[in-house]
Design an enzyme around this catalytic site. Structure first.
Site, PDB file in Angstrom:
ATOM      1  N   ASP A 171      -0.964  12.540  14.637  1.00 16.82           N
ATOM      2  CA  ASP A 171      -1.761  13.636  15.212  1.00 16.82           C
ATOM      3  C   ASP A 171      -0.871  14.507  16.102  1.00 16.82           C
ATOM      4  O   ASP A 171      -0.967  15.733  16.085  1.00 16.82           O
ATOM      5  CB  ASP A 171      -2.920  13.047  16.025  1.00 16.82           C
ATOM      6  CG  ASP A 171      -3.689  12.019  15.221  1.00 16.82           C
ATOM      7  OD1 ASP A 171      -4.277  12.399  14.204  1.00 16.82           O
ATOM      8  OD2 ASP A 171      -3.653  10.824  15.583  1.00 16.82           O
TER       9      ASP A 171
ATOM     10  N   ARG B 229     -13.153   2.143   4.697  1.00 11.51           N
ATOM     11  CA  ARG B 229     -14.602   2.299   4.620  1.00 11.51           C
ATOM     12  C   ARG B 229     -14.982   2.587   3.166  1.00 11.51           C
ATOM     13  O   ARG B 229     -14.480   3.526   2.562  1.00 11.51           O
ATOM     14  CB  ARG B 229     -15.039   3.464   5.507  1.00 11.51           C
ATOM     15  CG  ARG B 229     -16.554   3.553   5.675  1.00 11.51           C
ATOM     16  CD  ARG B 229     -16.924   4.833   6.402  1.00 11.51           C
ATOM     17  NE  ARG B 229     -16.572   4.785   7.810  1.00 11.51           N
ATOM     18  CZ  ARG B 229     -17.460   4.623   8.803  1.00 11.51           C
ATOM     19  NH1 ARG B 229     -18.733   4.471   8.537  1.00 11.51           N
ATOM     20  NH2 ARG B 229     -17.062   4.624  10.052  1.00 11.51           N
TER      21      ARG B 229
ATOM     22  N   GLY C 138       0.820  -1.215   0.000  1.00 12.12           N
ATOM     23  CA  GLY C 138       0.000   0.000   0.000  1.00 12.12           C
ATOM     24  C   GLY C 138       0.852   1.263   0.000  1.00 12.12           C
ATOM     25  O   GLY C 138       2.081   1.216  -0.033  1.00 12.12           O
ATOM     26  N   GLN C 139       0.145   2.387   0.047  1.00 18.87           N
ATOM     27  CA  GLN C 139       0.778   3.719   0.029  1.00 18.87           C
ATOM     28  C   GLN C 139       1.743   3.919   1.202  1.00 18.87           C
ATOM     29  O   GLN C 139       2.855   4.381   1.021  1.00 18.87           O
ATOM     30  CB  GLN C 139      -0.304   4.766   0.268  1.00 18.87           C
ATOM     31  CG  GLN C 139      -1.088   5.290  -0.836  1.00 18.87           C
ATOM     32  CD  GLN C 139      -1.462   6.721  -0.415  1.00 18.87           C
ATOM     33  OE1 GLN C 139      -0.776   7.664  -0.805  1.00 18.87           O
ATOM     34  NE2 GLN C 139      -2.496   6.876   0.397  1.00 18.87           N
TER      35      GLN C 139
ATOM     36  N   ARG D 170       1.305  16.606  13.938  1.00 17.73           N
ATOM     37  CA  ARG D 170       0.486  17.671  13.338  1.00 17.73           C
ATOM     38  C   ARG D 170       0.250  18.784  14.354  1.00 17.73           C
ATOM     39  O   ARG D 170       0.301  19.977  14.015  1.00 17.73           O
ATOM     40  CB  ARG D 170      -0.860  17.095  12.885  1.00 17.73           C
ATOM     41  CG  ARG D 170      -0.756  16.238  11.630  1.00 17.73           C
ATOM     42  CD  ARG D 170      -2.035  15.428  11.413  1.00 17.73           C
ATOM     43  NE  ARG D 170      -2.024  14.777  10.115  1.00 17.73           N
ATOM     44  CZ  ARG D 170      -2.887  13.808   9.757  1.00 17.73           C
ATOM     45  NH1 ARG D 170      -3.805  13.388  10.618  1.00 17.73           N
ATOM     46  NH2 ARG D 170      -2.822  13.278   8.557  1.00 17.73           N
TER      47      ARG D 170
ATOM     48  N   HIS E 131      -7.870   7.956  17.756  1.00 19.09           N
ATOM     49  CA  HIS E 131      -7.347   8.496  16.494  1.00 19.09           C
ATOM     50  C   HIS E 131      -8.537   8.670  15.547  1.00 19.09           C
ATOM     51  O   HIS E 131      -8.812   7.833  14.703  1.00 19.09           O
ATOM     52  CB  HIS E 131      -6.308   7.554  15.879  1.00 19.09           C
ATOM     53  CG  HIS E 131      -5.978   7.954  14.462  1.00 19.09           C
ATOM     54  ND1 HIS E 131      -5.307   9.104  14.156  1.00 19.09           N
ATOM     55  CD2 HIS E 131      -6.283   7.373  13.280  1.00 19.09           C
ATOM     56  CE1 HIS E 131      -5.196   9.207  12.838  1.00 19.09           C
ATOM     57  NE2 HIS E 131      -5.792   8.178  12.287  1.00 19.09           N
TER      58      HIS E 131
HETATM   59  P1  NAI Z   1      -3.596   1.475   1.041  1.00 17.89           P
HETATM   60  O1  NAI Z   1      -4.988   1.113   0.658  1.00 17.89           O
HETATM   61  O2  NAI Z   1      -2.725   2.178   0.072  1.00 17.89           O
HETATM   62  O3  NAI Z   1      -2.829   0.152   1.500  1.00 17.89           O
HETATM   63  C1  NAI Z   1      -3.388  -0.782   2.343  1.00 17.89           C
HETATM   64  C2  NAI Z   1      -2.789  -2.120   1.966  1.00 17.89           C
HETATM   65  O4  NAI Z   1      -3.233  -3.076   2.934  1.00 17.89           O
HETATM   66  C3  NAI Z   1      -3.225  -2.629   0.603  1.00 17.89           C
HETATM   67  O5  NAI Z   1      -2.062  -2.934  -0.167  1.00 17.89           O
HETATM   68  C4  NAI Z   1      -4.026  -3.889   0.936  1.00 17.89           C
HETATM   69  O6  NAI Z   1      -3.868  -4.907  -0.048  1.00 17.89           O
HETATM   70  C5  NAI Z   1      -3.418  -4.299   2.257  1.00 17.89           C
HETATM   71  N1  NAI Z   1      -4.233  -5.196   3.072  1.00 17.89           N
HETATM   72  C6  NAI Z   1      -5.589  -5.232   3.180  1.00 17.89           C
HETATM   73  N2  NAI Z   1      -5.966  -6.244   3.969  1.00 17.89           N
HETATM   74  C7  NAI Z   1      -4.837  -6.871   4.381  1.00 17.89           C
HETATM   75  C8  NAI Z   1      -4.588  -8.012   5.189  1.00 17.89           C
HETATM   76  N3  NAI Z   1      -5.577  -8.698   5.738  1.00 17.89           N
HETATM   77  N4  NAI Z   1      -3.302  -8.358   5.392  1.00 17.89           N
HETATM   78  C9  NAI Z   1      -2.300  -7.683   4.823  1.00 17.89           C
HETATM   79  N5  NAI Z   1      -2.479  -6.614   4.020  1.00 17.89           N
HETATM   80  C10 NAI Z   1      -3.738  -6.213   3.807  1.00 17.89           C
HETATM   81  O7  NAI Z   1      -3.737   2.305   2.394  1.00 17.89           O
HETATM   82  P2  NAI Z   1      -2.644   3.235   3.109  1.00 17.89           P
HETATM   83  O8  NAI Z   1      -2.772   4.614   2.605  1.00 17.89           O
HETATM   84  O9  NAI Z   1      -1.325   2.558   3.043  1.00 17.89           O
HETATM   85  O10 NAI Z   1      -3.216   3.240   4.604  1.00 17.89           O
HETATM   86  C11 NAI Z   1      -3.222   2.067   5.389  1.00 17.89           C
HETATM   87  C12 NAI Z   1      -4.060   2.269   6.631  1.00 17.89           C
HETATM   88  O11 NAI Z   1      -3.499   3.259   7.476  1.00 17.89           O
HETATM   89  C13 NAI Z   1      -5.497   2.737   6.361  1.00 17.89           C
HETATM   90  O12 NAI Z   1      -6.365   2.009   7.221  1.00 17.89           O
HETATM   91  C14 NAI Z   1      -5.472   4.186   6.785  1.00 17.89           C
HETATM   92  O13 NAI Z   1      -6.747   4.637   7.184  1.00 17.89           O
HETATM   93  C15 NAI Z   1      -4.518   4.121   7.947  1.00 17.89           C
HETATM   94  N6  NAI Z   1      -3.921   5.396   8.354  1.00 17.89           N
HETATM   95  C16 NAI Z   1      -3.733   5.596   9.704  1.00 17.89           C
HETATM   96  C17 NAI Z   1      -3.146   6.746  10.175  1.00 17.89           C
HETATM   97  C18 NAI Z   1      -2.948   6.962  11.644  1.00 17.89           C
HETATM   98  O14 NAI Z   1      -2.526   8.063  12.005  1.00 17.89           O
HETATM   99  N7  NAI Z   1      -3.195   6.010  12.543  1.00 17.89           N
HETATM  100  C19 NAI Z   1      -2.717   7.797   9.237  1.00 17.89           C
HETATM  101  C20 NAI Z   1      -2.910   7.493   7.848  1.00 17.89           C
HETATM  102  C21 NAI Z   1      -3.504   6.324   7.436  1.00 17.89           C
END
Ligand code: NAI
Length: 327
Positions: A159, A92, A14-15, A162, A187
């Site tokens: 957070d 979501r 992921g990202q 930020r 969060h």
């Molecule tokens: P993304 O969608 O780019 O990547 C998520 C990855 O997780 C995808 O490659 C997906 O295939 C994988 N994935 C899904 N289910 C899985 C599983 N059961 N086992 C292993 N991998 C699995 O999302 P991104 O941007 O990388 O964000 C990831 C998470 O982080 C999101 O839930 C986002 O809301 C959260 N987040 C939390 C923050 C915080 O401050 N706590 C800040 C920013 C994002």
């Protein structure tokens, strides 16, 4: 140590994974003397993309990177793990109810908690980044009865960072001139960034800004920053989230500096009226091994209301996952 530290990253393709893995492999998380072995956990359709990221990791020729394993099997991914970064989660989708979201994430974090319980190293440290992070951490923790509960944490460091940036800009000072910043609660948009205990120039920051700015600009700007990033970038925060994950683990293993603390969501021991067992953000210190909640802070009435509201939301999330049989 010459034995590499095993670091597992879920959602590796992921990202955030893309912004995170290179920094771990370069030594920015565990320090310049600690070799690492990376385990990348992904869902089956994303394994190929994870392999692409691994190819790029190879191409960096990082001296500290001693191996990369890619798998869609949680049991393999967490075998012997020392540091687990649970980033992958179910987002979501349009029209999805909170119950459906929690249930979908339960399907991810329950088996991952079980796999950590079964196979992780004795010193395992877990950081949940994937949202809803606090409750996902609670689900994983409740399925890992043999791991000390304090090893399960959720990320509020983004957070926290930020809040540091917004406060420093307001006071026209450097972020390093601020100490004792705290994010309390969940969060989510209900989080409470606390300027009453945050210090700059020997004084509380709340005493240096007007209450209207604190209440109507600072708090909503910090709490809604994620949405503002999506609006501006057309994609959610990834590099800053990865940076915060690096900071969280680096502080955990290095310890907090004397006279300062940071923010992390940890299992409550009942401190500050937060019900025991909830994974809520607090002011915390680390001795290099364990987090401790900073004790004895006076909580003013305004802060009390904000903390209680966010903690109430965490209680509702816990009730919802309890009803679903996930904790
Ligand atoms: P993304 O969608 O780019 O990547 C998520 C990855 O997780 C995808 O490659 C997906 O295939 C994988 N994935 C899904 N289910 C899985 C599983 N059961 N086992 C292993 N991998 C699995 O999302 P991104 O941007 O990388 O964000 C990831 C998470 O982080 C999101 O839930 C986002 O809301 C959260 N987040 C939390 C923050 C915080 O401050 N706590 C800040 C920013 C994002």
């Amino acid at each position: 140590p010459s034995t590499p530290v095993k670091v597992t990253v879920t959602g590796a393709a992921g990202q955030i994974g893309y912004a995170l893995l290179f920094r771990i492999a370069s030594g920015q998380m565990l320090g310049p003397d600690t070799p690492v072995e990376l385990n990348l956990l992904e869902i089956t359709p994303a394994l190929k993309a994870a392999e692409g990221t691994a190819m790029e990791l190879d191409d960096c020729a990082f001296p500290l990177l001693r191996g990369i394993n890619i798998t869609d099997d949680a049991t393999k991914a967490f075998d012997g793990v020392n540091v687990a970064l649970l980033v992958g989660a179910r987002p979501r989708s349009a029209g999805m109810e909170r119950g459906d979201l929690l249930e979908a994430n339960g399907g991810i974090f329950k088996p991952q908690g079980e796999a950590i319980n079964a196979g992780a190293a004795d010193d395992v440290k877990v950081l949940v980044v994937g949202n809803p992070a606090n409750t996902n951490a609670l689900i994983a923790q409740s399925h890992a009865p043999d791991v000390p509960a304090g090893r399960f944490t959720a990320m509020t460091r983004l957070d926290h960072n930020r809040a540091l940036a917004q406060a420093a800009a307001k006071l026209d000072i450097g972020v390093d001139e601020i100490s004792k910043m705290t994010i309390w609660g969940n969060h989510s948009a209900s989080q409470y960034p606390d300027l009453f205990h945050a210090m700059a120039d020997g004084k509380s920051i709340a005493s240096q800004v007007d209450q209207d700015w604190l209440e109507n600009t600072f708090i909503p700007t910090v709490a809604k920053r994620g949405a503002a990033i999506i609006e501006a970038r057309g994609a959610s925060s990834a590099a800053s989230a990865a940076n915060a994950a690096i900071d969280h683990v680096a502080t955990w293993v290095q310890g907090t500096p004397e006279g300062d603390w940071t923010s992390a969501a940890v299992v409550s021991d009942g401190s500050y009226g937060v019900p025991e067992g909830l994974i809520s953000s607090f002011p915390v210190t680390s001795d290099g091994t364990e987090w401790s909640i900073v004790q004895g802070l006076d909580i003013d009435e305004f802060s009390r209301g904000k903390i209680d509201a966010s903690v109430a939301e965490l209680g509702e999330e816990r009730d919802a996952v309890k009803q679903l049989g996930l904790v």
